[in-house]
Write an enzyme that holds these catalytic residues in place. Structure first.
Site, PDB file in Angstrom:
ATOM      1  N   PRO B  30       7.431   6.527   5.595  1.00 36.64           N
ATOM      2  CG  PRO B  30       8.900   8.326   5.530  1.00 36.64           C
ATOM      3  CD  PRO B  30       7.920   7.639   6.426  1.00 36.64           C
ATOM      4  CG  ASP B  53      -0.667  -0.010  -0.402  1.00 43.61           C
ATOM      5  OD1 ASP B  53      -1.460  -0.879  -0.808  1.00 43.61           O
ATOM      6  OD2 ASP B  53      -1.023   1.068   0.083  1.00 43.61           O
ATOM      7  CE  LYS B  75      -4.856   1.662  -2.991  1.00 42.53           C
ATOM      8  NZ  LYS B  75      -5.964   1.824  -2.032  1.00 42.53           N
ATOM      9  N   GLY B 107       3.483   5.607   4.298  1.00 39.22           N
ATOM     10  CA  GLY B 107       3.190   6.951   4.782  1.00 39.22           C
ATOM     11  C   GLY B 107       2.146   6.915   5.884  1.00 39.22           C
ATOM     12  CG  ASP B 108      -1.013   9.602   8.346  1.00 39.27           C
ATOM     13  OD1 ASP B 108      -1.955   8.796   8.430  1.00 39.27           O
ATOM     14  OD2 ASP B 108      -0.894  10.573   9.111  1.00 39.27           O
ATOM     15  CB  THR B 136       2.634  12.119   6.134  1.00 37.91           C
ATOM     16  OG1 THR B 136       2.257  12.174   4.756  1.00 37.91           O
ATOM     17  CG2 THR B 136       3.034  13.508   6.611  1.00 37.91           C
ATOM     18  CG  MET B 188       1.611  10.581  -5.537  1.00 42.15           C
ATOM     19  SD  MET B 188      -0.043   9.898  -5.176  1.00 42.15           S
ATOM     20  CE  MET B 188      -0.677  11.072  -3.948  1.00 42.15           C
TER      21      MET B 188
END
Lengths: 268, 268
Positions: B30, B53, B75, B107-108, B136, B188
């Site tokens: 993270p 990303d 992204k 994250g994962d 994650t 999210m």
């Protein structure tokens, strides 16, 4: 133990991670030392005393600092093991002596890690603590079969559950898991495989729902068994798994990953 | 970028992890560089090209090898971003040139990482790939509030879901999440907070069900907002979160962790 262990320096991403007189609860990941986080590797090197579960791999314990007192508390093993009370009292006693105490659990301590009982004991003793996450075995296992736990258009949620407690599951839990496209990762599900199979079929799951078992995720002796809901219990019995295993409901190994796995097994 | 980056040697736990002409999909965790796995750190150091990303943190990108070509594919950011097709075609083109290609996701990659579309493109081009898991954000976030995702006697399963797709959730999903003791981590979920609040209350969830929001999990600017289902949407609006946030339904920060968090904020 012939495992190479000549670490000399870590990337200086940050400073030291442990503090004297505190307890750090940390996850070692599922076994592969390369899946340790830098933070947990630092903790292994800094700790004065490490209380570890039997499922923490030898190659990871070999990374502990030379000064560290190592205490195998045996949890999750099959041999004699220390009581939860004894583990808690040792954690507190070591920290009260001003030591840097590392409580190392396999996987992620927050996922079926029985973290809370120990954390409460530390808290009640008035001691400070930290929790360092680890790679949980579902994450390592799903990566090894080339799949995702979630996928657009297939499943927008994933569930982790333990086979130990599935008998207490409500009927609508089973009905939901039985739907097409659902993905679940079942921890410690070997003994309950036939029960889970029966419940899912009873709630209308398709007999050809893919099921994948991953034994010893991330370790050199990892095995992958691809089956379906119809043949889960029989294939599991035939495979005679002896290591910790994760069961994925709703996932088959990606074809190319399966080919790779077969190749590895043939070469082994 | 004043971040220290004088890594000289890694513990030689294993050999190199990347291969020429292959694509490695990896999770950076993270944000905190200490939450990188050793495996992904090695991949960062070995890669010829890294497509990353926007949510991968600067302190992690600073650990890339000097030889690495860095391509921000944007992204998950809010600015202009590369199309999925373009990302796929670049991954394939780099690998076909015999490069060691690292596709780094925050994250994962197997948890809401949109891994599959890119993996299929690589597979269809006849190229080999690997997937390296990452921590994650739910795992890092729950550790920071001193809680577990699962706990004996409270919940024997945990669910990860995305706020994006919650409108497509079936009614019995909501009914189940509304039960006492259930724990879910919503990725999210900022925009859908009011919708989720409404559905859970409609399905009988207690208004005082604990809800915790963790913004920028593991980063120096992490914020924790402890609220309840009754006040979730209002507290979220008041907090004006700008970073990625995770919402825990059914979890409050442990009292001692909350005290620590408050202290940190007062000191900051």
């Amino acid at each position: 133990m012939t495992y190479a262990n000549d670490h000399t320096a870590l990337p200086r991403t940050k400073g030291a991670v442990l503090r004297a007189g505190e307890v750090c609860f940390a996850g070692s990941g599922p076994g592969d030392a390369d899946l340790l986080t830098i933070k947990v590797l630092k903790a292994l090197q800094e700790a004065d005393v490490i209380l570890y579960d039997r499922l923490v791999s030898d190659e990871i314990m070999a990374l502990a600092g030379e000064q560290a007192l190592l205490e195998d508390v045996g949890k999750e093993g099959f041999g004699p093991q220390m009581s939860q009370e004894e583990i808690c009292s040792r954690l507190v006693a070591h920290a009260l002596k001003g030591r840097k105490v590392l409580r190392l659990k396999s996987g992620d301590p927050t996922v079926f890690g029985r973290l809370d009982e120990e954390l409460v004991a530390v808290e009640e003793a008035g001691l400070a603590y930290q929790v360092f996450p680890g790679i949980t075995s579902a994450s390592a296992a799903v990566a090894s079969i080339g799949q995702s736990l979630t996928q657009r258009g297939r499943n927008s949620s994933v569930r982790f559950l333990t086979g130990h407690d599935t008998k207490g599951f409500a009927d609508h839990d089973w009905a939901q898991l039985a739907r097409a496209g659902e993905v679940a990762a079942i921890y410690m599900g070997k003994k309950s495989a036939r029960f889970i199979q029966g419940r899912l079929l009873m709630h209308g799951a398709a007999t050809d729902t893919p099921v994948t078992l991953v034994e010893n995720a991330s370790r050199a002796n990892q095995r992958v068994i691809a089956t379906t809901l119809a043949t889960l219990a029989d294939d599991l019995a035939a495979a005679q798994l002896t290591g910790p295993a994760l069961t994925f409901i709703g996932l088959a190994p990606r074809a190319s990953a399966a080919a790779l796995e077969t190749l590895k097994m043939e070469l082994a």
